[in-house]
Design a protein around this motif. Structure first.
Motif, PDB file in Angstrom:
ATOM      1  N   ASN A 198       0.834  -1.198   0.000  1.00  0.00           N
ATOM      2  CA  ASN A 198       0.000   0.000   0.000  1.00  0.00           C
ATOM      3  C   ASN A 198       0.873   1.254   0.000  1.00  0.00           C
ATOM      4  N   ILE A 199       0.269   2.344  -0.471  1.00  0.00           N
ATOM      5  CA  ILE A 199       0.982   3.614  -0.567  1.00  0.00           C
ATOM      6  C   ILE A 199       0.265   4.625   0.312  1.00  0.00           C
ATOM      7  N   ALA A 200       0.987   5.192   1.296  1.00  0.00           N
ATOM      8  CA  ALA A 200       0.423   6.205   2.184  1.00  0.00           C
ATOM      9  C   ALA A 200       0.782   7.587   1.631  1.00  0.00           C
ATOM     10  N   LEU A 201      -0.237   8.469   1.546  1.00  0.00           N
ATOM     11  CA  LEU A 201      -0.078   9.808   0.990  1.00  0.00           C
ATOM     12  C   LEU A 201      -0.394  10.817   2.085  1.00  0.00           C
ATOM     13  N   GLN A 202       0.534  11.768   2.338  1.00  0.00           N
ATOM     14  CA  GLN A 202       0.353  12.777   3.373  1.00  0.00           C
ATOM     15  C   GLN A 202       0.746  14.141   2.827  1.00  0.00           C
ATOM     16  N   SER A 203       0.162  15.188   3.458  1.00  0.00           N
ATOM     17  CA  SER A 203       0.442  16.569   3.056  1.00  0.00           C
ATOM     18  C   SER A 203       0.625  17.412   4.307  1.00  0.00           C
ATOM     19  N   ASP A 204       1.521  18.432   4.230  1.00  0.00           N
ATOM     20  CA  ASP A 204       1.752  19.309   5.376  1.00  0.00           C
ATOM     21  C   ASP A 204       1.034  20.634   5.246  1.00  0.00           C
ATOM     22  N   CYS A 205       0.274  20.825   4.194  1.00  0.00           N
ATOM     23  CA  CYS A 205      -0.428  22.080   3.967  1.00  0.00           C
ATOM     24  C   CYS A 205      -1.727  22.077   4.780  1.00  0.00           C
ATOM     25  N   PRO A 206      -2.081  23.154   5.502  1.00  0.00           N
ATOM     26  CA  PRO A 206      -3.311  23.163   6.300  1.00  0.00           C
ATOM     27  C   PRO A 206      -4.571  23.056   5.450  1.00  0.00           C
TER      28      PRO A 206
END
Length: 339
Positions: A201-209
């Motif tokens: 599986n591929i986990a996708l994350q972002s640091d933008c509010p």
């Protein structure tokens, strides 16, 4: 002797013997008796003199016997104590021998175990040497992939405004940059992190509010990740255009933006208007007027709409500025209105 004399005095007379001879014999017998009596008295006196010394010696002998008996008892007690100590010492010696024997057996077992581990480590070392050669081969392939990825990064930075910050076997970090319309405006940036798990599986994350997401993509082809990234980039560009437009309008209008609810509040001296910005604006989504709150209460918003076919956010604000829904608030309320 006294009994003999009495017997002679009371016995019958002897006819044949003469009285003188008998008398003489009697005198001699008395003398002998007196002599014997005197010797007896001397012996008695000697015995009386010897008895205290004998008693004293006997008492001394008894005292010494008691001392010897006490000494013998102490000797017996010490002997028993020494025998007990010797027995305990022998038991301790036997236990120490048993402990040393067990310790020796354990050491022999550990030596054998260490020798086995050493042999195992030698075999593992040989395997690791083979694996190292394989890793070197894979590293060479990885360097080639990194070079290709670097070339791809340069291509993305040049053509699409996508910057590759970090790349590894399981992690990838991209930075998307919006193209700001005014040159003086600072462009918006979005960092995306992708992590490939061991299950595929591929986990996708972002640091933008404005892009707080944590999505796990199922195992699939590269096209799936590519499509998701392109969709996110398109959404980010739309959001960046919206933010740039709001930043420009804040210099002209008293507006308050709630990104989590996508609501824009326009604060007028006599009323407050709330607009909802649909997802996809400004390319696909539109803007809806949700409510108007004046001093006298809520206002029906069904009849209020700009004349443009697809009005922009600026069109709505200009349109709402020209409308007067009620009498203005008192000066104090206007002064305390939030900005």
């Amino acid at each position: 002797m006294k009994f003999l004399l009495d017997f002679l005095d009371s016995g019958p007379s002897i006819q044949d013997a003469s009285f003188s001879s008998v008398r003489r014999e009697m005198t001699e017998a008395k003398q002998q008796w007196q002599t014997l009596k005197a010797e007896y008295q001397e012996k008695v006196e000697a015995i009386k003199e010897a008895v205290p010394q004998a008693l004293a010696k006997l008492e001394e002998g008894r005292r010494r016997a008691q001392l010897l008996e006490d000494a013998l008892q102490r000797y017996q007690a010490k002997k028993l104590e020494m025998e007990e100590k010797v027995k305990r010492a022998q038991d301790l010696h036997h236990k120490e021998q048993d402990r040393l024997r067990k310790l020796q057996e354990q050491m022999e077992g550990r030596v054998a175990e260490v020798q086995g581990r050493l042999q195992t480590h030698r075999e593992e070392l040989q395997c690791l040497q083979g694996a190292l050669e394989e890793q070197e081969r894979q590293a060479c392939e990885w360097r080639q992939k990194v070079q290709k990825l670097s070339d791809f990064r340069c291509l993305l930075e040049t053509l699409q405004g996508v910057k590759l910050n970090y790349a590894s076997e399981r992690d990838l970090e991209l930075e998307l940059t919006s193209q700001s319309q005014p040159v003086a405006t600072e462009p918006h940036r979005l960092k995306l992190r992708l992590h490939w798990g061991e299950d595929g599986n591929i986990a996708l994350q972002s640091d933008c509010p404005f892009f707080l997401l944590s999505t796990v993509l199922p195992m699939g082809s590269r096209g799936t990740v590519k499509n998701v990234l392109l969709e996110l980039r398109q959404s980010f560009l739309q959001q960046a255009q919206l933010l740039e437009e709001i930043e420009r309008l804040q210099g002209c209008f008293a507006i308050d933006w709630q990104p989590e609810k996508r609501l824009l509040h326009y604060l007028k001296p006599s009323s407050t208007c709330t607009l909802y910005v649909e997802p996809g604006y400004p390319t696909s989504g539109g803007i809806r007027l949700l409510s108007i709150k004046s001093q006298s209460g809520a206002v029906d918003v069904t009849s209020y709409r700009p004349s443009q076919e697809r009005p922009s956010l600026q069109d709505w604000l200009v349109y709402l500025t020209a409308k007067d829904y009620d009498a203005p608030f008192p000066a104090r309320a206007a002064a305390t209105a939030p900005v």
